[in-house]
Design an enzyme around this catalytic site. Structure first.
Site, PDB file in Angstrom:
ATOM      1  N   ASN A 117     -25.216  98.843   4.900  1.00 26.64           N
ATOM      2  CA  ASN A 117     -26.219  99.846   5.245  1.00 26.64           C
ATOM      3  C   ASN A 117     -25.988 100.311   6.681  1.00 26.64           C
ATOM      4  O   ASN A 117     -25.584  99.533   7.558  1.00 26.64           O
ATOM      5  CB  ASN A 117     -27.654  99.338   5.034  1.00 26.64           C
ATOM      6  CG  ASN A 117     -28.009  98.079   5.777  1.00 26.64           C
ATOM      7  OD1 ASN A 117     -27.156  97.222   6.017  1.00 26.64           O
ATOM      8  ND2 ASN A 117     -29.266  97.929   6.139  1.00 26.64           N
ATOM      9  N   ILE A 118     -26.205 101.596   6.873  1.00 30.83           N
ATOM     10  CA  ILE A 118     -25.955 102.232   8.176  1.00 30.83           C
ATOM     11  C   ILE A 118     -27.206 103.023   8.544  1.00 30.83           C
ATOM     12  O   ILE A 118     -27.505 104.049   7.916  1.00 30.83           O
ATOM     13  CB  ILE A 118     -24.723 103.168   8.097  1.00 30.83           C
ATOM     14  CG1 ILE A 118     -23.481 102.408   7.605  1.00 30.83           C
ATOM     15  CG2 ILE A 118     -24.465 103.804   9.469  1.00 30.83           C
ATOM     16  CD1 ILE A 118     -22.295 103.299   7.263  1.00 30.83           C
ATOM     17  N   GLU A 119     -27.945 102.514   9.525  1.00 29.57           N
ATOM     18  CA  GLU A 119     -29.212 103.153   9.881  1.00 29.57           C
ATOM     19  C   GLU A 119     -29.021 104.182  10.998  1.00 29.57           C
ATOM     20  O   GLU A 119     -27.936 104.309  11.564  1.00 29.57           O
ATOM     21  CB  GLU A 119     -30.231 102.070  10.277  1.00 29.57           C
ATOM     22  CG  GLU A 119     -30.515 101.158   9.099  1.00 29.57           C
ATOM     23  CD  GLU A 119     -31.597 100.125   9.346  1.00 29.57           C
ATOM     24  OE1 GLU A 119     -32.006  99.928  10.511  1.00 29.57           O
ATOM     25  OE2 GLU A 119     -32.029  99.507   8.349  1.00 29.57           O
ATOM     26  N   CYS A 147     -27.805 103.452   2.420  1.00 24.32           N
ATOM     27  CA  CYS A 147     -27.780 102.099   1.864  1.00 24.32           C
ATOM     28  C   CYS A 147     -26.343 101.614   1.670  1.00 24.32           C
ATOM     29  O   CYS A 147     -25.417 102.412   1.513  1.00 24.32           O
ATOM     30  CB  CYS A 147     -28.466 102.075   0.502  1.00 24.32           C
ATOM     31  SG  CYS A 147     -30.241 102.299   0.557  1.00 24.32           S
ATOM     32  N   GLU A 192     -24.994 100.225  -0.944  1.00 27.82           N
ATOM     33  CA  GLU A 192     -24.426 100.594  -2.245  1.00 27.82           C
ATOM     34  C   GLU A 192     -23.830 101.995  -2.199  1.00 27.82           C
ATOM     35  O   GLU A 192     -22.730 102.245  -2.691  1.00 27.82           O
ATOM     36  CB  GLU A 192     -25.514 100.558  -3.336  1.00 27.82           C
ATOM     37  CG  GLU A 192     -26.157  99.215  -3.551  1.00 27.82           C
ATOM     38  CD  GLU A 192     -27.379  98.985  -2.674  1.00 27.82           C
ATOM     39  OE1 GLU A 192     -27.371  99.373  -1.485  1.00 27.82           O
ATOM     40  OE2 GLU A 192     -28.350  98.400  -3.187  1.00 27.82           O
ATOM     41  N   CYS A 226     -32.170 100.192  -4.414  1.00 27.80           N
ATOM     42  CA  CYS A 226     -33.315 101.112  -4.363  1.00 27.80           C
ATOM     43  C   CYS A 226     -33.152 102.199  -5.424  1.00 27.80           C
ATOM     44  O   CYS A 226     -32.084 102.349  -6.033  1.00 27.80           O
ATOM     45  CB  CYS A 226     -33.435 101.722  -2.964  1.00 27.80           C
ATOM     46  SG  CYS A 226     -32.293 103.088  -2.662  1.00 27.80           S
ATOM     47  N   CYS A 254     -30.233 104.697  -4.908  1.00 29.62           N
ATOM     48  CA  CYS A 254     -28.911 104.130  -5.244  1.00 29.62           C
ATOM     49  C   CYS A 254     -28.738 104.015  -6.758  1.00 29.62           C
ATOM     50  O   CYS A 254     -27.646 104.240  -7.282  1.00 29.62           O
ATOM     51  CB  CYS A 254     -28.727 102.780  -4.576  1.00 29.62           C
ATOM     52  SG  CYS A 254     -28.502 102.934  -2.783  1.00 29.62           S
TER      53      CYS A 254
HETATM   54  N1  THU Z   1     -31.093  99.008   1.863  1.00 29.98           N
HETATM   55  C1  THU Z   1     -29.853  98.981   1.271  1.00 29.98           C
HETATM   56  O1  THU Z   1     -28.825  99.062   1.947  1.00 29.98           O
HETATM   57  N2  THU Z   1     -29.797  98.872  -0.073  1.00 29.98           N
HETATM   58  C2  THU Z   1     -30.888  98.801  -0.892  1.00 29.98           C
HETATM   59  O2  THU Z   1     -30.751  98.896  -2.110  1.00 29.98           O
HETATM   60  C3  THU Z   1     -32.208  98.593  -0.310  1.00 29.98           C
HETATM   61  C4  THU Z   1     -32.335  98.951   1.126  1.00 29.98           C
HETATM   62  C5  THU Z   1     -31.160  99.131   3.316  1.00 29.98           C
HETATM   63  C6  THU Z   1     -31.707 100.443   3.797  1.00 29.98           C
HETATM   64  C7  THU Z   1     -32.227 100.090   5.158  1.00 29.98           C
HETATM   65  O3  THU Z   1     -31.147 100.150   6.087  1.00 29.98           O
HETATM   66  C8  THU Z   1     -32.654  98.627   5.015  1.00 29.98           C
HETATM   67  O4  THU Z   1     -32.008  98.133   3.839  1.00 29.98           O
HETATM   68  C9  THU Z   1     -34.148  98.431   4.886  1.00 29.98           C
HETATM   69  O5  THU Z   1     -34.668  99.235   3.890  1.00 29.98           O
END
Ligand code: THU
Length: 138
Positions: free
Chosen positions: A46-48, A57, A59, A93, A96
């Site tokens: 995941n890259i915020e 996300c 995935e 999520c 995804c």
């Molecule tokens: N996140 C994912 O990378 N995959 C998911 O299926 C659920 C959420 C990440 C998004 C965000 O960076 C962090 O988790 C919190 O939601």
């Protein structure tokens, strides 16, 4: 279903991907490893973003990396997550799941893992029943 050794290898790759998680805002780290039908593995984390909305996300990072390299046939994905310093189950999520719907078949395997030995295996059809996809537009 993938054999146990292959599942463990995929989870190990997802755990490695998770170490690259860029998540300074949520502190929730996710790693994914996507297996193509021809046996290649694409990792993603995941890259915020400070603006929150552009965050991606793990995935989708893995899927977009693979598709952008010409891959379109996928067998399985392993996902590992949890707060910094913890390991927990992190099911994909809704966004995804919809992206998986675009590229993957109903029997695509989704391995939600806490560790190489603690995991649950689902199919895309189980996690996104009655999903809307390309076939609906034909
Ligand atoms: N996140 C994912 O990378 N995959 C998911 O299926 C659920 C959420 C990440 C998004 C965000 O960076 C962090 O988790 C919190 O939601």
């Amino acid at each position: 279903m993938l054999e146990t050794e292959k599942i463990r290898q995929l989870i190990a790759q997802a755990l490695t991907a998770r170490t690259f998680s860029y998540s300074p805002y949520s502190h929730f780290q996710v790693g994914a490893a996507l297996l193509t039908k021809d046996g290649q593995i694409y990792r993603g984390c995941n890259i915020e973003n400070a603006a929150y909305g552009p965050s991606n996300c793990a995935e989708r990072t893995a899927i977009f990396k693979a598709v952008s390299e010409g891959q379109l046939d996928f067998a399985a994905i392993a996902i590992t997550g949890g707060k910094e310093g913890e390991h927990d189950y992190a099911a994909p999520c809704g966004v995804c799941r919809q992206v998986m719907m675009e590229f993957c078949e109903p029997d695509f395997e989704i391995i939600v893992a806490k560790s190489e030995t603690e995991y649950k295996v689902y199919t895309l059809k189980e996690l996104l029943p009655e999903g809307f996809g390309r076939a609906n537009l034909q």
